[in-house]
Design a protein around this motif. Structure first.
Motif, PDB file in Angstrom:
ATOM      1  N   PHE A 118       0.811  -1.222   0.000  1.00 31.22           N
ATOM      2  CA  PHE A 118       0.000   0.000   0.000  1.00 31.22           C
ATOM      3  C   PHE A 118       0.843   1.271   0.000  1.00 31.22           C
ATOM      4  O   PHE A 118       0.320   2.355  -0.261  1.00 31.22           O
ATOM      5  CB  PHE A 118      -0.932  -0.005   1.214  1.00 31.22           C
ATOM      6  N   ALA A 119       2.127   1.146   0.287  1.00 34.59           N
ATOM      7  CA  ALA A 119       2.994   2.329   0.273  1.00 34.59           C
ATOM      8  C   ALA A 119       3.391   2.729  -1.140  1.00 34.59           C
ATOM      9  O   ALA A 119       3.797   3.877  -1.372  1.00 34.59           O
ATOM     10  CB  ALA A 119       4.247   2.066   1.108  1.00 34.59           C
ATOM     11  N   HIS A 120       3.274   1.832  -2.098  1.00 29.30           N
ATOM     12  CA  HIS A 120       3.837   2.080  -3.416  1.00 29.30           C
ATOM     13  C   HIS A 120       3.096   3.171  -4.184  1.00 29.30           C
ATOM     14  O   HIS A 120       3.731   4.064  -4.762  1.00 29.30           O
ATOM     15  CB  HIS A 120       3.865   0.776  -4.221  1.00 29.30           C
ATOM     16  N   LEU A 121       1.775   3.103  -4.226  1.00 23.60           N
ATOM     17  CA  LEU A 121       1.050   4.106  -5.016  1.00 23.60           C
ATOM     18  C   LEU A 121       1.253   5.520  -4.483  1.00 23.60           C
ATOM     19  O   LEU A 121       1.618   6.417  -5.266  1.00 23.60           O
ATOM     20  CB  LEU A 121      -0.439   3.742  -5.091  1.00 23.60           C
ATOM     21  N   PRO A 122       1.045   5.787  -3.196  1.00 23.20           N
ATOM     22  CA  PRO A 122       1.316   7.152  -2.723  1.00 23.20           C
ATOM     23  C   PRO A 122       2.781   7.543  -2.869  1.00 23.20           C
ATOM     24  O   PRO A 122       3.092   8.716  -3.105  1.00 23.20           O
ATOM     25  CB  PRO A 122       0.889   7.122  -1.251  1.00 23.20           C
ATOM     26  N   ALA A 123       3.696   6.563  -2.754  1.00 23.62           N
ATOM     27  CA  ALA A 123       5.106   6.879  -2.946  1.00 23.62           C
ATOM     28  C   ALA A 123       5.350   7.373  -4.366  1.00 23.62           C
ATOM     29  O   ALA A 123       6.091   8.353  -4.588  1.00 23.62           O
ATOM     30  CB  ALA A 123       5.975   5.654  -2.648  1.00 23.62           C
ATOM     31  N   PHE A 124       4.719   6.738  -5.344  1.00 23.71           N
ATOM     32  CA  PHE A 124       4.923   7.163  -6.727  1.00 23.71           C
ATOM     33  C   PHE A 124       4.217   8.469  -7.039  1.00 23.71           C
ATOM     34  O   PHE A 124       4.568   9.136  -8.026  1.00 23.71           O
ATOM     35  CB  PHE A 124       4.514   6.049  -7.690  1.00 23.71           C
ATOM     36  N   VAL A 125       3.254   8.855  -6.248  1.00 29.66           N
ATOM     37  CA  VAL A 125       2.714  10.212  -6.372  1.00 29.66           C
ATOM     38  C   VAL A 125       3.824  11.225  -6.097  1.00 29.66           C
ATOM     39  O   VAL A 125       4.021  12.190  -6.851  1.00 29.66           O
ATOM     40  CB  VAL A 125       1.536  10.420  -5.403  1.00 29.66           C
ATOM     41  N   PHE A 126       4.588  11.006  -5.028  1.00 25.00           N
ATOM     42  CA  PHE A 126       5.678  11.928  -4.696  1.00 25.00           C
ATOM     43  C   PHE A 126       6.871  11.761  -5.636  1.00 25.00           C
ATOM     44  O   PHE A 126       7.623  12.705  -5.852  1.00 25.00           O
ATOM     45  CB  PHE A 126       6.083  11.735  -3.238  1.00 25.00           C
ATOM     46  N   VAL A 127       7.043  10.573  -6.197  1.00 19.39           N
ATOM     47  CA  VAL A 127       8.052  10.397  -7.247  1.00 19.39           C
ATOM     48  C   VAL A 127       7.693  11.269  -8.444  1.00 19.39           C
ATOM     49  O   VAL A 127       8.555  11.955  -9.024  1.00 19.39           O
ATOM     50  CB  VAL A 127       8.153   8.923  -7.669  1.00 19.39           C
ATOM     51  N   GLY A 128       6.415  11.253  -8.833  1.00 22.26           N
ATOM     52  CA  GLY A 128       5.973  12.105  -9.926  1.00 22.26           C
ATOM     53  C   GLY A 128       6.182  13.580  -9.630  1.00 22.26           C
ATOM     54  O   GLY A 128       6.624  14.347 -10.496  1.00 22.26           O
ATOM     55  N   VAL A 129       5.857  13.987  -8.399  1.00 23.32           N
ATOM     56  CA  VAL A 129       6.081  15.387  -7.994  1.00 23.32           C
ATOM     57  C   VAL A 129       7.563  15.738  -8.116  1.00 23.32           C
ATOM     58  O   VAL A 129       7.928  16.793  -8.648  1.00 23.32           O
ATOM     59  CB  VAL A 129       5.585  15.605  -6.553  1.00 23.32           C
ATOM     60  N   ALA A 130       8.424  14.847  -7.635  1.00 24.63           N
ATOM     61  CA  ALA A 130       9.863  15.105  -7.690  1.00 24.63           C
ATOM     62  C   ALA A 130      10.355  15.250  -9.126  1.00 24.63           C
ATOM     63  O   ALA A 130      11.103  16.187  -9.453  1.00 24.63           O
ATOM     64  CB  ALA A 130      10.615  13.979  -6.979  1.00 24.63           C
ATOM     65  N   LEU A 131       9.944  14.341  -9.997  1.00 22.05           N
ATOM     66  CA  LEU A 131      10.399  14.410 -11.386  1.00 22.05           C
ATOM     67  C   LEU A 131       9.817  15.621 -12.096  1.00 22.05           C
ATOM     68  O   LEU A 131      10.480  16.226 -12.960  1.00 22.05           O
ATOM     69  CB  LEU A 131      10.022  13.126 -12.114  1.00 22.05           C
ATOM     70  N   GLY A 132       8.594  16.009 -11.750  1.00 25.79           N
ATOM     71  CA  GLY A 132       8.043  17.223 -12.328  1.00 25.79           C
ATOM     72  C   GLY A 132       8.863  18.444 -11.957  1.00 25.79           C
ATOM     73  O   GLY A 132       9.133  19.324 -12.793  1.00 25.79           O
ATOM     74  N   VAL A 133       9.297  18.509 -10.697  1.00 25.60           N
ATOM     75  CA  VAL A 133      10.099  19.639 -10.220  1.00 25.60           C
ATOM     76  C   VAL A 133      11.506  19.610 -10.819  1.00 25.60           C
ATOM     77  O   VAL A 133      12.057  20.637 -11.218  1.00 25.60           O
ATOM     78  CB  VAL A 133      10.167  19.633  -8.684  1.00 25.60           C
ATOM     79  N   ILE A 134      12.095  18.413 -10.904  1.00 29.82           N
ATOM     80  CA  ILE A 134      13.469  18.293 -11.392  1.00 29.82           C
ATOM     81  C   ILE A 134      13.559  18.533 -12.897  1.00 29.82           C
ATOM     82  O   ILE A 134      14.454  19.250 -13.382  1.00 29.82           O
ATOM     83  CB  ILE A 134      14.027  16.890 -11.063  1.00 29.82           C
ATOM     84  N   LEU A 135      12.643  17.970 -13.645  1.00 31.41           N
ATOM     85  CA  LEU A 135      12.750  17.995 -15.109  1.00 31.41           C
ATOM     86  C   LEU A 135      12.166  19.244 -15.735  1.00 31.41           C
ATOM     87  O   LEU A 135      12.564  19.614 -16.847  1.00 31.41           O
ATOM     88  CB  LEU A 135      12.053  16.759 -15.692  1.00 31.41           C
ATOM     89  N   VAL A 136      11.225  19.890 -15.063  1.00 32.04           N
ATOM     90  CA  VAL A 136      10.606  21.090 -15.619  1.00 32.04           C
ATOM     91  C   VAL A 136      10.680  22.190 -14.583  1.00 32.04           C
ATOM     92  O   VAL A 136       9.932  22.175 -13.601  1.00 32.04           O
ATOM     93  CB  VAL A 136       9.128  20.838 -16.015  1.00 32.04           C
ATOM     94  N   HIS A 137      11.598  23.124 -14.789  1.00 29.65           N
ATOM     95  CA  HIS A 137      11.747  24.232 -13.843  1.00 29.65           C
ATOM     96  C   HIS A 137      10.667  25.260 -14.093  1.00 29.65           C
ATOM     97  O   HIS A 137      10.215  25.474 -15.212  1.00 29.65           O
ATOM     98  CB  HIS A 137      13.122  24.884 -13.976  1.00 29.65           C
TER      99      HIS A 137
END
Length: 572
Positions: A371-390
């Motif tokens: 159950f930790a995986h889906l919410p974890a990948f929500v924050f993974v998506g947030v991180a990649l959005g911030v890193i890849l698109v300034h």
């Protein structure tokens, strides 16, 4: 339809397609379910289709899954055994859409550009669709697959209900909450922990007495329903499974429930560094435990982690670090449901580690970590959005360049810095893609033997079917065939047993009764779950068959043989 909405629809469709395809892939190997417990659910669903809900043999958390399973079989005309895997392929793939929705809400609330939202949603959606451990648990036909779909939706609905007070959110929130106790007891614990975190945050930010009552109702009301169902289910003849998870450790469990609420509130105002450490340290401990478990089993009597499995799990270090990057950006507001849904399973795993080291709590860890995986990948998506698109990307270059060409040295420094930033982003994308590709096999590998696939091949099911229909008494086999016989052929006179095989392969005498054995006992070993597999030498295998009468022999890459003693002994 706006460009942003059109883009999110395309991302959602791609996520759904990939999610369903990866969870339907076990059908390439076998038309049967990709988990042994599903054979029991298929039998119960068959009884339901025939118009008789088997309350006498139904467990308390099998009610919802059995009814849905039976309904789909009746509507489609497909047997319960063959509809099981397609059913969870769809529900598991659909669960990935919640990650896309949560990321989109976070991005909209923070005023992100369409490009950043698109990148973040794509990373979260496609990432959770293919990463191995979540793929594994959301793609096997049991109640937990439904729980993985419902818990994130419940978190989103409950938070929106408390935030907006709208009936349009309260109705699904209440309906989903009432579904959890009869759906799956472990999923129900995760749901309760998640709602505790959400309710506590809502309680802290309450503006009036009405908000306080609403938040208290969500938190305390759910636990009242959960424990009320656990107490009343046995009274109507429903067996309560895993009841030992709270018996004797209820005080410890309550302490961890309180801890979830405290951590959820603290996370809203903690510094970025403190929040990252609070995530990385306990989750980093999981990697240590997996490594230790390859050498010595942490839970006595359970299977050690195969080296291959531990190596593949190591690839999760990349998304774990990315979660640490994304947490400070995505934790508040619309990120609260994801944060609470992430805290709940992490807390439950440490409850299991601090309770008792028994196979029952080992099963709790294996299940709730999913159950930790889906919410974890929500924050993974947030991180990649911030890193890849300034934010405002492209404007910096124009502001640094002078109209007349400016200082060449300044432009050179800027180009060098921009090039390094681009290289860094490419490296992040490559590492993330490599990590996902490395974890993907975990969705199909057998965790006890390290072999692929982990589903039931037709030859094995046919061999068990022959044994169950032809024998009148006990026969010996390993874990897989025994579970099929016990779960699906409960009404026959045959009785599969694993203990004679365990004794034999650990140095005892061969079983003096019918034995169903596949040839892969000589390679991957006989499965003795929750204990480790034991291997039979090729010489022992051949001698055992030569000294007995072979009454059934299948063909294929892993033939199964049913042998009986020449003296017609039947006692195992």
């Amino acid at each position: 339809m706006t460009d942003r909405r059109r883009t999110l629809v395309l991302v959602a469709l791609a996520t759904l397609a990939v999610g369903i395809a990866t969870r339907a892939w076990p059908l390439y190997w076998s038309p049967y379910p990709a988990t042994l417990d599903a054979f029991r659910y298929a039998r119960l669903a068959e009884a339901t289709v025939e118009g008789a809900l088997p309350v006498a043999t139904l467990q308390a958390d099998e009610l919802v899954f059995t009814m849905v399973h039976g309904f789909l079989a009746a509507v489609t005309g497909v047997s319960t055994l063959r509809i099981a895997q397609p059913m969870v392929a769809v529900t598991g793939g659909a669960s990935c859409l919640t990650a896309v929705a949560l990321v989109a809400r976070i991005g909209r609330e923070r005023g992100w550009s369409s490009r950043r939202v698109r990148v973040a949603a794509t990373a979260a959606g496609l990432g959770i669709a293919v990463e191995g451990l979540y793929l594994r648990r959301s793609g096997v036909p049991d109640e937990e697959a439904f729980g993985l779909l419902i818990v994130p939706l419940l978190a989103l609905a409950a938070w929106q209900a408390l935030r907006t007070r709208r009936p349009a959110w309260w109705i699904p929130a209440v309906a989903l909450a009432l579904t959890m106790p009869p759906l799956h007891n472990m999923s129900g614990l995760v749901a309760g922990m998640t709602l505790t975190g959400i309710a506590t945050v809502a309680l802290v930010r309450a503006r009036n007495r009405r908000d306080v009552v609403a938040a208290s109702t969500v938190g305390l009301g759910y636990w009242t329903v959960y424990f009320g169902y656990a107490l009343t289910a046995p009274a109507v003849g429903l067996e309560l499974t895993y009841s030992g998870l709270l018996r004797g450790t209820l005080g410890l469990f309550v302490a961890w429930v309180v801890a979830v609420g405290i951590i959820a509130v603290w996370s809203r105002s903690a510094s970025a560094t403190a929040l990252r450490l609070a995530w990385l340290l306990p989750v980093g401990g999981w990697f240590v435990l997996v490594g230790v478990n390859t050498v010595v089993t942490i839970y006595p009597g359970t299977v050690p982690s195969p080296n291959l499995i531990a190596l593949l799990i190591g690839a999760y270090a990349v998304p774990v670090v990315l979660v640490g990057v994304g947490l400070p950006e995505g934790r508040g507001g619309s990120g609260t449901p994801a944060l609470a849904a992430l805290l709940a399973p992490v807390t439950l795993t440490y409850y299991a580690l601090t309770a008792t080291l028994t196979p029952q709590f080992f099963g709790l860890i294996v299940r709730v970590q999913s159950f930790a995986h889906l919410p974890a990948f929500v924050f993974v998506g947030v991180a990649l959005g911030v890193i890849l698109v300034h934010r405002g990307q492209g404007e910096t270059a124009r502001s640094l360049a002078k109209p007349d060409g400016g200082d060449t040295g300044t432009r050179t420094l800027f180009v060098s810095a921009a090039s390094l930033a681009t290289i860094g982003r490419v490296v992040v994308v490559l590492l993330f893609g490599l990590a996902l590709a490395t974890t993907l096999p975990l969705g199909y590998v057998d965790f006890t033997t390290g072999s692929i696939p982990s589903t039931t091949p037709p030859a094995e099911f046919q061999a068990v079917t022959f044994a169950e229909r032809s024998l009148n008494g006990p026969y010996a086999t390993d874990h897989g065939p025994s579970r099929i016989g016990i779960h699906y052929y409960a009404e026959t006179n045959a009785s599969p047993q694993v203990s004679p095989i365990r004794s034999w392969l650990r140095g005892g005498a061969p079983p003096d009764c019918p034995v169903l054995l596949p040839r892969d006992w000589t390679t991957t070993g006989a499965q003795l779950y929750p204990a480790a597999p034991e291997t039979l030498s090729r010489e022992q295998y051949n001698r055992f068959l030569a000294e007995r009468n072979v009454i059934y022999q299948s063909s294929g890459g892993n033939p199964h043989a049913l042998v009986v003693p020449r003296g017609n002994a039947t006692t195992c």
